[in-house]
Scaffold this motif. Structure first.
Motif, PDB file in Angstrom:
ATOM      1  N   GLU A  43      19.505 -36.240  30.243  1.00  0.00           N
ATOM      2  CA  GLU A  43      20.091 -37.274  31.112  1.00  0.00           C
ATOM      3  C   GLU A  43      20.893 -36.593  32.214  1.00  0.00           C
ATOM      4  OE1 GLU A  43      21.695 -40.870  29.074  1.00  0.00           O
ATOM      5  OE2 GLU A  43      21.132 -39.831  27.231  1.00  0.00           O
ATOM      6  N   LEU A  44      21.416 -37.444  33.111  1.00  0.00           N
ATOM      7  CA  LEU A  44      22.124 -36.943  34.290  1.00  0.00           C
ATOM      8  C   LEU A  44      23.227 -35.936  33.937  1.00  0.00           C
ATOM      9  CD1 LEU A  44      22.585 -37.277  37.366  1.00  0.00           C
ATOM     10  CD2 LEU A  44      24.155 -39.143  36.819  1.00  0.00           C
ATOM     11  N   MET A  45      23.115 -34.742  34.547  1.00  0.00           N
ATOM     12  CA  MET A  45      24.147 -33.713  34.347  1.00  0.00           C
ATOM     13  C   MET A  45      24.497 -33.128  35.714  1.00  0.00           C
ATOM     14  SD  MET A  45      24.006 -30.327  31.910  1.00  0.00           S
ATOM     15  CE  MET A  45      25.481 -29.374  31.556  1.00  0.00           C
ATOM     16  N   TRP A  46      25.781 -33.007  35.973  1.00  0.00           N
ATOM     17  CA  TRP A  46      26.214 -32.475  37.266  1.00  0.00           C
ATOM     18  C   TRP A  46      25.783 -31.010  37.411  1.00  0.00           C
ATOM     19  CZ3 TRP A  46      26.706 -37.091  38.323  1.00  0.00           C
ATOM     20  CH2 TRP A  46      27.368 -37.568  39.456  1.00  0.00           C
ATOM     21  N   ASP A  47      25.489 -30.627  38.664  1.00  0.00           N
ATOM     22  CA  ASP A  47      24.927 -29.319  38.987  1.00  0.00           C
ATOM     23  C   ASP A  47      25.737 -28.124  38.485  1.00  0.00           C
ATOM     24  OD1 ASP A  47      22.615 -29.826  40.154  1.00  0.00           O
ATOM     25  OD2 ASP A  47      23.237 -29.369  42.225  1.00  0.00           O
ATOM     26  N   ASP A  48      27.085 -28.241  38.592  1.00  0.00           N
ATOM     27  CA  ASP A  48      27.874 -27.047  38.248  1.00  0.00           C
ATOM     28  C   ASP A  48      27.717 -26.677  36.770  1.00  0.00           C
ATOM     29  OD1 ASP A  48      29.164 -29.453  38.180  1.00  0.00           O
ATOM     30  OD2 ASP A  48      30.943 -28.802  39.275  1.00  0.00           O
ATOM     31  N   GLY A  49      27.562 -27.685  35.902  1.00  0.00           N
ATOM     32  CA  GLY A  49      27.331 -27.408  34.480  1.00  0.00           C
ATOM     33  C   GLY A  49      25.981 -26.752  34.273  1.00  0.00           C
ATOM     34  N   SER A  92      17.555 -20.693  29.718  1.00  0.00           N
ATOM     35  CA  SER A  92      16.550 -21.372  30.546  1.00  0.00           C
ATOM     36  C   SER A  92      16.753 -22.868  30.308  1.00  0.00           C
ATOM     37  CB  SER A  92      15.153 -20.867  30.189  1.00  0.00           C
ATOM     38  OG  SER A  92      14.500 -21.766  29.353  1.00  0.00           O
ATOM     39  N   VAL A  93      16.850 -23.619  31.400  1.00  0.00           N
ATOM     40  CA  VAL A  93      17.224 -25.034  31.296  1.00  0.00           C
ATOM     41  C   VAL A  93      16.077 -25.911  31.800  1.00  0.00           C
ATOM     42  CG1 VAL A  93      18.910 -26.803  31.985  1.00  0.00           C
ATOM     43  CG2 VAL A  93      19.622 -24.417  31.764  1.00  0.00           C
ATOM     44  N   ASP A  94      15.667 -26.884  30.970  1.00  0.00           N
ATOM     45  CA  ASP A  94      14.723 -27.903  31.433  1.00  0.00           C
ATOM     46  C   ASP A  94      15.478 -29.212  31.542  1.00  0.00           C
ATOM     47  OD1 ASP A  94      12.439 -26.314  31.698  1.00  0.00           O
ATOM     48  OD2 ASP A  94      12.194 -26.308  29.523  1.00  0.00           O
ATOM     49  N   TYR A  95      15.222 -29.934  32.633  1.00  0.00           N
ATOM     50  CA  TYR A  95      16.046 -31.098  32.953  1.00  0.00           C
ATOM     51  C   TYR A  95      15.160 -32.245  33.393  1.00  0.00           C
ATOM     52  CZ  TYR A  95      19.589 -33.743  35.680  1.00  0.00           C
ATOM     53  OH  TYR A  95      20.422 -34.693  36.191  1.00  0.00           O
ATOM     54  N   ASP A  96      15.293 -33.383  32.684  1.00  0.00           N
ATOM     55  CA  ASP A  96      14.629 -34.614  33.123  1.00  0.00           C
ATOM     56  C   ASP A  96      15.617 -35.734  32.851  1.00  0.00           C
ATOM     57  OD1 ASP A  96      13.288 -36.990  33.400  1.00  0.00           O
ATOM     58  OD2 ASP A  96      11.570 -36.430  32.160  1.00  0.00           O
ATOM     59  N   ALA A 146      19.122 -26.075  22.126  1.00  0.00           N
ATOM     60  CA  ALA A 146      20.220 -27.046  22.309  1.00  0.00           C
ATOM     61  C   ALA A 146      19.696 -28.247  23.075  1.00  0.00           C
ATOM     62  CB  ALA A 146      21.357 -26.393  23.088  1.00  0.00           C
ATOM     63  N   LEU A 147      20.189 -29.429  22.707  1.00  0.00           N
ATOM     64  CA  LEU A 147      19.895 -30.642  23.461  1.00  0.00           C
ATOM     65  C   LEU A 147      21.199 -31.106  24.089  1.00  0.00           C
ATOM     66  CD1 LEU A 147      17.748 -32.729  20.912  1.00  0.00           C
ATOM     67  CD2 LEU A 147      16.953 -31.073  22.603  1.00  0.00           C
ATOM     68  N   ILE A 148      21.140 -31.468  25.373  1.00  0.00           N
ATOM     69  CA  ILE A 148      22.317 -32.031  26.045  1.00  0.00           C
ATOM     70  C   ILE A 148      21.952 -33.442  26.483  1.00  0.00           C
ATOM     71  CG2 ILE A 148      23.891 -31.805  27.999  1.00  0.00           C
ATOM     72  CD1 ILE A 148      23.827 -28.837  27.678  1.00  0.00           C
ATOM     73  N   VAL A 149      22.729 -34.417  25.994  1.00  0.00           N
ATOM     74  CA  VAL A 149      22.400 -35.835  26.195  1.00  0.00           C
ATOM     75  C   VAL A 149      23.604 -36.562  26.793  1.00  0.00           C
ATOM     76  CG1 VAL A 149      20.889 -35.747  24.166  1.00  0.00           C
ATOM     77  CG2 VAL A 149      23.225 -36.628  23.917  1.00  0.00           C
ATOM     78  N   VAL A 193      22.722 -27.044  18.315  1.00  0.00           N
ATOM     79  CA  VAL A 193      23.887 -27.786  18.801  1.00  0.00           C
ATOM     80  C   VAL A 193      23.409 -28.950  19.676  1.00  0.00           C
ATOM     81  CG1 VAL A 193      24.130 -26.135  20.734  1.00  0.00           C
ATOM     82  CG2 VAL A 193      26.072 -27.555  20.100  1.00  0.00           C
ATOM     83  N   ILE A 194      24.189 -30.048  19.621  1.00  0.00           N
ATOM     84  CA  ILE A 194      23.960 -31.186  20.521  1.00  0.00           C
ATOM     85  C   ILE A 194      25.183 -31.279  21.430  1.00  0.00           C
ATOM     86  CG2 ILE A 194      23.597 -33.695  20.718  1.00  0.00           C
ATOM     87  CD1 ILE A 194      21.359 -32.361  19.122  1.00  0.00           C
ATOM     88  N   GLY A 195      24.968 -31.301  22.740  1.00  0.00           N
ATOM     89  CA  GLY A 195      26.075 -31.517  23.679  1.00  0.00           C
ATOM     90  C   GLY A 195      26.025 -32.946  24.166  1.00  0.00           C
ATOM     91  N   ARG A 196      27.172 -33.621  24.185  1.00  0.00           N
ATOM     92  CA  ARG A 196      27.237 -35.020  24.636  1.00  0.00           C
ATOM     93  C   ARG A 196      28.043 -35.050  25.930  1.00  0.00           C
ATOM     94  NH1 ARG A 196      27.849 -39.276  26.869  1.00  0.00           N
ATOM     95  NH2 ARG A 196      28.471 -41.256  25.922  1.00  0.00           N
ATOM     96  N   LEU A 197      27.391 -35.439  27.028  1.00  0.00           N
ATOM     97  CA  LEU A 197      28.054 -35.454  28.344  1.00  0.00           C
ATOM     98  C   LEU A 197      28.925 -36.701  28.494  1.00  0.00           C
ATOM     99  CD1 LEU A 197      24.877 -34.394  30.320  1.00  0.00           C
ATOM    100  CD2 LEU A 197      26.977 -33.014  30.200  1.00  0.00           C
ATOM    101  N   GLY A 198      29.902 -36.854  27.615  1.00  0.00           N
ATOM    102  CA  GLY A 198      30.770 -38.021  27.631  1.00  0.00           C
ATOM    103  C   GLY A 198      31.470 -38.107  26.284  1.00  0.00           C
TER     104      GLY A 198
END
Ligand SMILES: NC(=O)C1=CN([C@@H]2O[C@H](COP(=O)(O)OP(=O)(O)OC[C@H]3O[C@@H](n4cnc5c(N)ncnc54)[C@H](O)[C@@H]3O)[C@@H](O)[C@H]2O)C=CC1
Ligand SMILES: O=C(O)C(=O)CS(=O)(=O)O
Length: 317
Positions: free
Chosen positions: A7-13, A23-27, A46-49, A68-73
Motif C-alpha cells: 500500500e501507499l508508502m512515502w518515498d523517503d521510507g 530490494s523493494v517491490d511496490y504496488d 518482509a511485508l509492509i502494509v 516481519v510485518i510492518g504496519r504504516l500506521g
C-alpha cells in the motif's frame, strides 16, 4: 533481503529500505488484489502494509519467508495478531507517528462545523454578501466528548483546551495517572451516555474491536444535544452508519464528520453521500506529508532492525 510494500508508502521510507540494501517491490493497490498478493507473498522476507491488506492466517501461511510485518500506521484491525504471534512474526506499528495529524483533523472538523469558510467563499463568488447567513459559532466554552482516551485523544484534548473548550472523556481502561488525565483538564466520566448527553462535539478515538463495533448506535443518539456533531477519525463501524443517517435526518443531532467508513472506498450508491450535513473524507486524518514521512521512515528503520536480527521496540507482538 526482499521487501514487498502492498500500500501507499512515502518515498523517503522506500529510499531508506533501498539504502539499507533491500530490494523493494511496490504496488500501492496490492492490498485490494488478494489473489495476486497470495501469489507474490512467498518470495519476501518482509511485508509492509497499511490498513487495506488483510494480514490473516491464510496470508501468513503462504508468506513462508516473512520475518516481519510492518504496519504504516497504528490501527491493527486488519491484522490477525494471534496468527502472527503464533508464527513468531513480529508486527511493527508506527506508534504515534500520525497522532498529531489526526488531532489537527479533529480540530479542523470542529472549526468547519462552526465556520464553514469554503461555503462562504463559494457564496461570495456567486456574487452574494450573506453576512447574517454565514454567522458562525465559537468553540470557546463548548464541550468536547472524547470516546477513548489514548494518544490521539490526548493530543486532541490539548488543542481543544487551547481553544477554551471543556473536555470530557470516556475510557474504562485509563487511570488517573495516564497522561490524558494527569496532564490535561479532561474530566473522566463513567459511562458513554454521560458523555453523549453533555457534549457539543463527540470525537471517537477507540480501536475497532468486537466491543467497540457499533458502540454508538440508535440507542445513543436520542440522548445527544440536537446541535451536536459526531466526528469519527478512528474506524468505520464504531458508529452505526444507518443509525447515524436516521439520527441526522430526524434532527436528533446536527451532523457528522466521517473520515473512516464501514466500507472503504465508499460504495457509489452509499446514502451517506446524499446528506450534506454528514461530511466525508477519504481516510486522510493521518495523511499529511509530515506524518507520512515519519511513518515511512520509522517502519523502514524498524523493519530493517528485525531483518538484521535485532528487536524492534515498536513491535506489538
Ligand atoms: N483516520 C486515520 O487516519 C487514523 C485512524 N486511527 C485510529 O485511531 C485509533 C486510536 O488511535 P490511538 O489514540 O493512537 O490509540 P490508543 O491505543 O493510544 O488509544 C485507544 C484508547 O481507546 C481505549 N478503548 C479501547 N476500548 C475501549 C472501549 N470499549 N471504550 C472506551 N475506550 C476504549 C483504550 O483504553 C485506549 O486508551 C486507532 O486504533 C486507529 O484505528 C489512527 C491513526 C490515523
Ligand atoms: O494509522 C491508522 O490507523 C490509520 O488509519 C491511517 S492508515 O495507516 O490506515 O492510512
Amino acid at each position: 533481503m526482499k521487501v514487498l510494500v502492498t500500500e501507499l508508502m512515502w518515498d523517503d521510507g522506500m529510499k531508506e529500505l533501498k539504502r539499507s540494501g533491500c530490494s523493494v517491490d511496490y504496488d500501492m493497490e496490492l492490498g485490494r488484489k488478494r489473489k495476486e498478493l497470495l501469489a507474490l507473498a512467498p518470495a519476501y522476507d518482509a511485508l509492509i502494509v497499511r490498513n487495506e491488506t488483510k494480514v490473516d492466517a491464510e496470508l501468513l501461511d503462504v508468506a513462508k519467508n516473512a520475518k516481519v510485518i510492518g504496519r504504516l500506521g497504528v490501527g491493527l484491525d486488519n491484522i490477525d495478531l494471534g496468527a502472527a504471534s503464533s508464527r513468531n512474526i513480529p508486527v511493527i506499528t508506527a506508534k504515534h507517528a500520525n497522532a498529531t495529524s489526526v488531532a489537527e483533523y479533529v480540530m479542523a472538523s470542529m472549526l468547519d462545523a462552526y465556520r464553514p469558510l469554503h461555503h462562504a467563499d463559494a457564496d461570495v463568488r456567486r456574487g452574494n454578501w450573506n453576512r447574517k447567513f454565514f454567522t458562525g459559532n465559537e468553540l470557546n466554552g463548548k464541550t468536547l466528548g472524547l470516546v477513548g482516551m489514548g494518544e490521539i485523544a490526548h493530543r486532541v484534548a490539548r488543542r481543544a483546551n487551547a481553544f477554551g473548550m471543556e473536555t470530557i472523556g470516556y475510557d474504562p481502561f485509563v487511570t488517573p495517572f495516564d497522561h490524558i488525565l494527569a496532564e490535561t483538564g479532561v474530566r473522566s466520566v463513567n459511562t458513554l451516555d454521560e458523555l453523549l448527553v453533555a457534549s457539543d462535539f463527540v470525537s471517537v478515538h477507540v480501536p475497532l474491536t468486537k466491543e467497540t463495533r457499533h458502540m454508538i448506535n440508535k440507542k445513543n443518539f436520542p440522548h445527544m444535544k440536537p446541535h451536536a456533531y459526531v466526528i469519527n477519525a478512528a474506524r468505520g463501524g464504531i458508529i452505526h452508519e444507518g443509525d447515524l443517517i436516521e439520527a441526522v435526518q430526524s434532527g436528533e443531532i446536527a451532523g457528522a464528520y466521517l473520515d473512516v467508513l464501514e466500507a472503504e472506498p465508499i460504495p457509489k450508491d452509499s446514502p451517506l453521500t446524499q446528506i450534506a450535513s454528514i461530511r466525508l473524507t477519504p481516510h486522510i486524518a493521518g495523511a499529511t506529508n509530515a506524518a507520512q514521512s515519519r511513518t515511512a521512515m520509522l517502519i523502514a528503520e524498524e523493519v530493517m532492525k528485525v531483518l538484521n536480527g535485532g528487536q524492534s521496540l515498536c513491535a506489538v507482538v
